[in-house]
Design an enzyme around this catalytic site. Structure first.
Site, PDB file in Angstrom:
ATOM      1  N   LYS A  12       0.672  -1.144   0.008  1.00 22.74           N
ATOM      2  CA  LYS A  12       0.048  -0.102  -0.138  1.00 22.74           C
ATOM      3  C   LYS A  12       0.638   0.952  -0.492  1.00 22.74           C
ATOM      4  O   LYS A  12       1.574   0.712   0.357  1.00 22.74           O
ATOM      5  CB  LYS A  12      -0.720   0.249   0.996  1.00 22.74           C
ATOM      6  CG  LYS A  12      -1.835  -1.329   1.373  1.00 22.74           C
ATOM      7  CD  LYS A  12      -3.133  -1.675   2.407  1.00 22.74           C
ATOM      8  CE  LYS A  12      -3.707  -2.500   2.804  1.00 22.74           C
ATOM      9  NZ  LYS A  12      -5.405  -2.526   3.798  1.00 22.74           N
ATOM     10  N   TYR A  52     -13.109  -3.232  -2.399  1.00 19.58           N
ATOM     11  CA  TYR A  52     -13.598  -3.050  -1.068  1.00 19.58           C
ATOM     12  C   TYR A  52     -14.931  -3.115  -0.542  1.00 19.58           C
ATOM     13  O   TYR A  52     -15.443  -2.676  -0.198  1.00 19.58           O
ATOM     14  CB  TYR A  52     -12.755  -2.027  -0.355  1.00 19.58           C
ATOM     15  CG  TYR A  52     -11.391  -2.241  -0.281  1.00 19.58           C
ATOM     16  CD1 TYR A  52     -10.942  -2.949   0.560  1.00 19.58           C
ATOM     17  CD2 TYR A  52     -10.073  -0.770   0.314  1.00 19.58           C
ATOM     18  CE1 TYR A  52      -9.420  -3.222   1.436  1.00 19.58           C
ATOM     19  CE2 TYR A  52      -8.549  -1.478  -0.416  1.00 19.58           C
ATOM     20  CZ  TYR A  52      -8.740  -2.730   0.272  1.00 19.58           C
ATOM     21  OH  TYR A  52      -6.801  -3.117   1.171  1.00 19.58           O
ATOM     22  N   ASN A 115      -2.307  -0.355   7.575  1.00 22.00           N
ATOM     23  CA  ASN A 115      -1.208  -1.338   7.498  1.00 22.00           C
ATOM     24  C   ASN A 115      -0.315  -2.040   7.163  1.00 22.00           C
ATOM     25  O   ASN A 115      -0.330  -3.249   6.221  1.00 22.00           O
ATOM     26  CB  ASN A 115      -2.605  -1.982   8.354  1.00 22.00           C
ATOM     27  CG  ASN A 115      -3.602  -2.381   6.808  1.00 22.00           C
ATOM     28  OD1 ASN A 115      -3.257  -2.132   5.678  1.00 22.00           O
ATOM     29  ND2 ASN A 115      -4.345  -3.308   7.612  1.00 22.00           N
ATOM     30  N   HIS A 118      -2.263  -5.881   1.965  1.00 23.62           N
ATOM     31  CA  HIS A 118      -2.997  -6.261   1.490  1.00 23.62           C
ATOM     32  C   HIS A 118      -2.608  -8.032   1.060  1.00 23.62           C
ATOM     33  O   HIS A 118      -1.606  -8.402  -0.210  1.00 23.62           O
ATOM     34  CB  HIS A 118      -4.374  -5.604   0.073  1.00 23.62           C
ATOM     35  CG  HIS A 118      -5.305  -6.875  -0.132  1.00 23.62           C
ATOM     36  ND1 HIS A 118      -6.382  -6.773   0.710  1.00 23.62           N
ATOM     37  CD2 HIS A 118      -5.119  -7.425  -1.131  1.00 23.62           C
ATOM     38  CE1 HIS A 118      -7.133  -7.773  -0.537  1.00 23.62           C
ATOM     39  NE2 HIS A 118      -5.933  -8.022  -1.317  1.00 23.62           N
ATOM     40  N   GLU A 129      -9.292 -11.431  -7.559  1.00 22.47           N
ATOM     41  CA  GLU A 129      -8.050 -10.511  -7.163  1.00 22.47           C
ATOM     42  C   GLU A 129      -6.409 -10.492  -8.458  1.00 22.47           C
ATOM     43  O   GLU A 129      -6.570  -9.855  -8.350  1.00 22.47           O
ATOM     44  CB  GLU A 129      -7.524 -10.680  -5.425  1.00 22.47           C
ATOM     45  CG  GLU A 129      -9.178 -10.249  -5.071  1.00 22.47           C
ATOM     46  CD  GLU A 129      -8.328 -10.202  -2.931  1.00 22.47           C
ATOM     47  OE1 GLU A 129      -7.098 -10.180  -3.045  1.00 22.47           O
ATOM     48  OE2 GLU A 129      -8.831  -9.665  -2.411  1.00 22.47           O
TER      49      GLU A 129
END
Ligand code: DAT
Ligand code: MG
Length: 152
Positions: A12, A52, A115, A118, A129
Protein backbone atom coordinates in the site's frame (compact mmCIF):
# COMPACT_ATOMS: atom_id res chain seq x y z
CA UNK A 1 -1.43 -32.82 0.44
CA UNK A 2 -0.53 -29.16 0.24
CA UNK A 3 -1.93 -27.27 -2.75
CA UNK A 4 0.20 -24.95 -4.86
CA UNK A 5 -1.75 -21.69 -4.93
CA UNK A 6 -1.45 -18.16 -6.27
CA UNK A 7 -2.31 -15.14 -4.14
CA UNK A 8 -2.52 -11.39 -4.71
CA UNK A 9 -0.57 -8.93 -2.57
CA UNK A 10 -0.70 -5.14 -2.69
CA UNK A 11 1.99 -3.05 -1.01
CA UNK A 12 0.00 0.00 0.00
CA UNK A 13 0.98 3.70 -0.28
CA UNK A 14 2.31 3.76 3.31
CA UNK A 15 4.77 0.96 2.46
CA UNK A 16 5.98 2.98 -0.54
CA UNK A 17 6.25 6.25 1.44
CA UNK A 18 8.09 4.54 4.29
CA UNK A 19 10.60 2.74 2.03
CA UNK A 20 9.39 -0.68 3.15
CA UNK A 21 8.71 -2.15 -0.31
CA UNK A 22 11.96 -4.12 -0.42
CA UNK A 23 11.75 -5.19 3.22
CA UNK A 24 8.29 -6.69 2.73
CA UNK A 25 9.06 -8.28 -0.65
CA UNK A 26 12.22 -9.80 0.82
CA UNK A 27 10.18 -11.62 3.45
CA UNK A 28 8.08 -13.29 0.75
CA UNK A 29 11.20 -14.16 -1.27
CA UNK A 30 12.93 -15.69 1.74
CA UNK A 31 9.87 -17.85 2.44
CA UNK A 32 10.37 -19.36 -0.99
CA UNK A 33 7.26 -17.86 -2.57
CA UNK A 34 7.71 -17.45 -6.30
CA UNK A 35 7.05 -14.01 -7.83
CA UNK A 36 4.71 -14.68 -10.75
CA UNK A 37 3.69 -11.06 -11.32
CA UNK A 38 5.08 -7.73 -10.13
CA UNK A 39 4.26 -4.12 -11.06
CA UNK A 40 3.80 -0.54 -9.86
CA UNK A 41 0.41 0.90 -10.74
CA UNK A 42 -2.19 3.48 -9.73
CA UNK A 43 -5.44 2.13 -8.26
CA UNK A 44 -8.67 3.51 -9.70
CA UNK A 45 -11.91 4.35 -7.91
CA UNK A 46 -13.62 1.61 -9.91
CA UNK A 47 -11.09 -1.02 -8.83
CA UNK A 48 -11.34 0.05 -5.18
CA UNK A 49 -15.14 -0.03 -5.19
CA UNK A 50 -14.97 -3.68 -6.23
CA UNK A 51 -11.91 -4.62 -4.17
CA UNK A 52 -13.32 -3.17 -0.94
CA UNK A 53 -17.02 -3.77 -1.70
CA UNK A 54 -17.33 -5.66 1.61
CA UNK A 55 -16.52 -2.39 3.41
CA UNK A 56 -18.74 -0.04 1.37
CA UNK A 57 -21.07 0.65 4.32
CA UNK A 58 -18.27 1.41 6.78
CA UNK A 59 -17.66 4.95 8.02
CA UNK A 60 -13.98 4.72 6.97
CA UNK A 61 -14.69 3.62 3.38
CA UNK A 62 -14.09 7.04 1.76
CA UNK A 63 -10.87 7.57 3.73
CA UNK A 64 -9.71 4.06 2.85
CA UNK A 65 -10.13 4.76 -0.86
CA UNK A 66 -8.39 8.14 -0.62
CA UNK A 67 -5.49 6.52 1.22
CA UNK A 68 -5.15 3.72 -1.33
CA UNK A 69 -4.89 6.33 -4.11
CA UNK A 70 -2.25 8.54 -2.44
CA UNK A 71 0.56 6.97 -4.49
CA UNK A 72 0.90 4.02 -6.84
CA UNK A 73 0.86 0.60 -5.18
CA UNK A 74 2.99 -2.45 -5.86
CA UNK A 75 0.96 -5.44 -7.06
CA UNK A 76 2.50 -8.87 -6.56
CA UNK A 77 1.25 -12.33 -7.46
CA UNK A 78 2.96 -15.00 -5.38
CA UNK A 79 2.91 -18.75 -5.92
CA UNK A 80 3.66 -21.38 -3.33
CA UNK A 81 2.33 -24.20 -1.20
CA UNK A 82 -0.83 -23.06 0.60
CA UNK A 83 0.26 -19.56 -0.46
CA UNK A 84 -3.06 -17.87 0.41
CA UNK A 85 -3.08 -18.85 4.10
CA UNK A 86 0.70 -18.65 4.43
CA UNK A 87 0.86 -15.07 3.16
CA UNK A 88 -2.06 -14.04 5.40
CA UNK A 89 -0.11 -15.57 8.30
CA UNK A 90 2.99 -13.60 7.32
CA UNK A 91 1.18 -10.24 7.11
CA UNK A 92 -0.73 -10.68 10.39
CA UNK A 93 -4.12 -9.48 11.65
CA UNK A 94 -5.83 -6.47 10.06
CA UNK A 95 -5.23 -4.36 13.20
CA UNK A 96 -1.45 -4.18 13.69
CA UNK A 97 -1.95 -3.86 17.45
CA UNK A 98 -3.50 -7.32 17.45
CA UNK A 99 -1.09 -8.87 14.95
CA UNK A 100 1.46 -11.42 16.18
CA UNK A 101 5.07 -10.29 16.54
CA UNK A 102 7.08 -11.35 13.52
CA UNK A 103 4.33 -10.45 11.06
CA UNK A 104 4.70 -7.51 8.65
CA UNK A 105 1.87 -5.53 10.24
CA UNK A 106 3.06 -6.09 13.82
CA UNK A 107 6.69 -5.40 13.05
CA UNK A 108 6.27 -2.24 10.98
CA UNK A 109 2.90 -0.59 11.75
CA UNK A 110 0.57 0.52 14.56
CA UNK A 111 -2.57 1.79 12.87
CA UNK A 112 -5.36 -0.24 11.24
CA UNK A 113 -5.88 2.26 8.43
CA UNK A 114 -2.20 2.21 7.44
CA UNK A 115 -1.31 -1.45 7.78
CA UNK A 116 1.06 -1.57 4.80
CA UNK A 117 -0.13 -4.58 2.88
CA UNK A 118 -3.13 -6.38 1.38
CA UNK A 119 -3.31 -10.11 0.74
CA UNK A 120 -6.10 -12.32 -0.58
CA UNK A 121 -7.99 -14.19 2.15
CA UNK A 122 -9.60 -17.14 0.33
CA UNK A 123 -9.24 -19.31 -2.75
CA UNK A 124 -12.19 -17.55 -4.41
CA UNK A 125 -10.95 -14.04 -3.60
CA UNK A 126 -7.39 -14.85 -4.69
CA UNK A 127 -8.60 -15.97 -8.12
CA UNK A 128 -10.74 -12.83 -8.52
CA UNK A 129 -8.08 -10.46 -7.20
CA UNK A 130 -5.30 -11.80 -9.42
CA UNK A 131 -7.62 -11.27 -12.41
CA UNK A 132 -8.71 -7.84 -11.13
CA UNK A 133 -5.19 -6.41 -11.15
CA UNK A 134 -3.15 -8.51 -13.62
CA UNK A 135 -3.63 -9.34 -17.27
CA UNK A 136 -2.82 -12.89 -18.35
CA UNK A 137 0.31 -11.69 -20.18
CA UNK A 138 1.59 -10.03 -16.98
CA UNK A 139 1.79 -13.41 -15.20
CA UNK A 140 4.73 -15.74 -15.70
CA UNK A 141 5.11 -19.46 -15.08
CA UNK A 142 8.77 -20.40 -14.92
CA UNK A 143 11.03 -22.95 -13.31
CA UNK A 144 13.65 -21.97 -10.74
CA UNK A 145 16.72 -23.98 -9.99
CA UNK A 146 15.71 -23.90 -6.30
CA UNK A 147 12.22 -25.36 -6.88
CA UNK A 148 13.28 -28.84 -5.78
CA UNK A 149 14.68 -27.49 -2.50
CA UNK A 150 11.61 -25.41 -1.72
CA UNK A 151 8.77 -27.57 -3.01
CA UNK A 152 10.40 -30.90 -2.23
P1 DAT B 1 -7.60 -7.16 5.59
O1 DAT B 1 -6.85 -6.06 4.89
O2 DAT B 1 -6.82 -7.74 6.74
O3 DAT B 1 -8.11 -8.22 4.63
P2 DAT B 1 -10.31 -6.06 5.66
O4 DAT B 1 -10.54 -6.70 4.33
O5 DAT B 1 -11.34 -6.29 6.75
O6 DAT B 1 -8.89 -6.51 6.28
O7 DAT B 1 -10.15 -4.49 5.50
C1 DAT B 1 -9.47 -3.96 4.39
C2 DAT B 1 -8.71 -2.73 4.84
O8 DAT B 1 -9.60 -1.73 5.32
C3 DAT B 1 -7.74 -2.97 6.01
O9 DAT B 1 -6.53 -3.54 5.59
C4 DAT B 1 -7.57 -1.59 6.54
C5 DAT B 1 -8.97 -0.99 6.36
N1 DAT B 1 -9.75 -1.13 7.60
C6 DAT B 1 -10.32 -2.26 8.07
N2 DAT B 1 -10.93 -2.05 9.23
C7 DAT B 1 -10.74 -0.74 9.53
C8 DAT B 1 -11.12 0.13 10.60
N3 DAT B 1 -11.85 -0.31 11.63
N4 DAT B 1 -10.73 1.42 10.54
C9 DAT B 1 -10.01 1.90 9.51
N5 DAT B 1 -9.61 1.15 8.45
C10 DAT B 1 -9.97 -0.15 8.46
MG1 MG C 1 -9.56 -8.19 3.23
Amino acid sequence: MADVQRTLVLLKPDALQRDLLGEILTRFERKGLKIIGLKLFQLSDEQLNVHYAHLAEKSFFADLKTFMKHTPVVGIVLEGMEAIAEVRKMIGSTNPLQADAGTVRADFSMNVSSNLVHASDSVENAAEEVKRFFKEEELFAYAKITDQYIFG
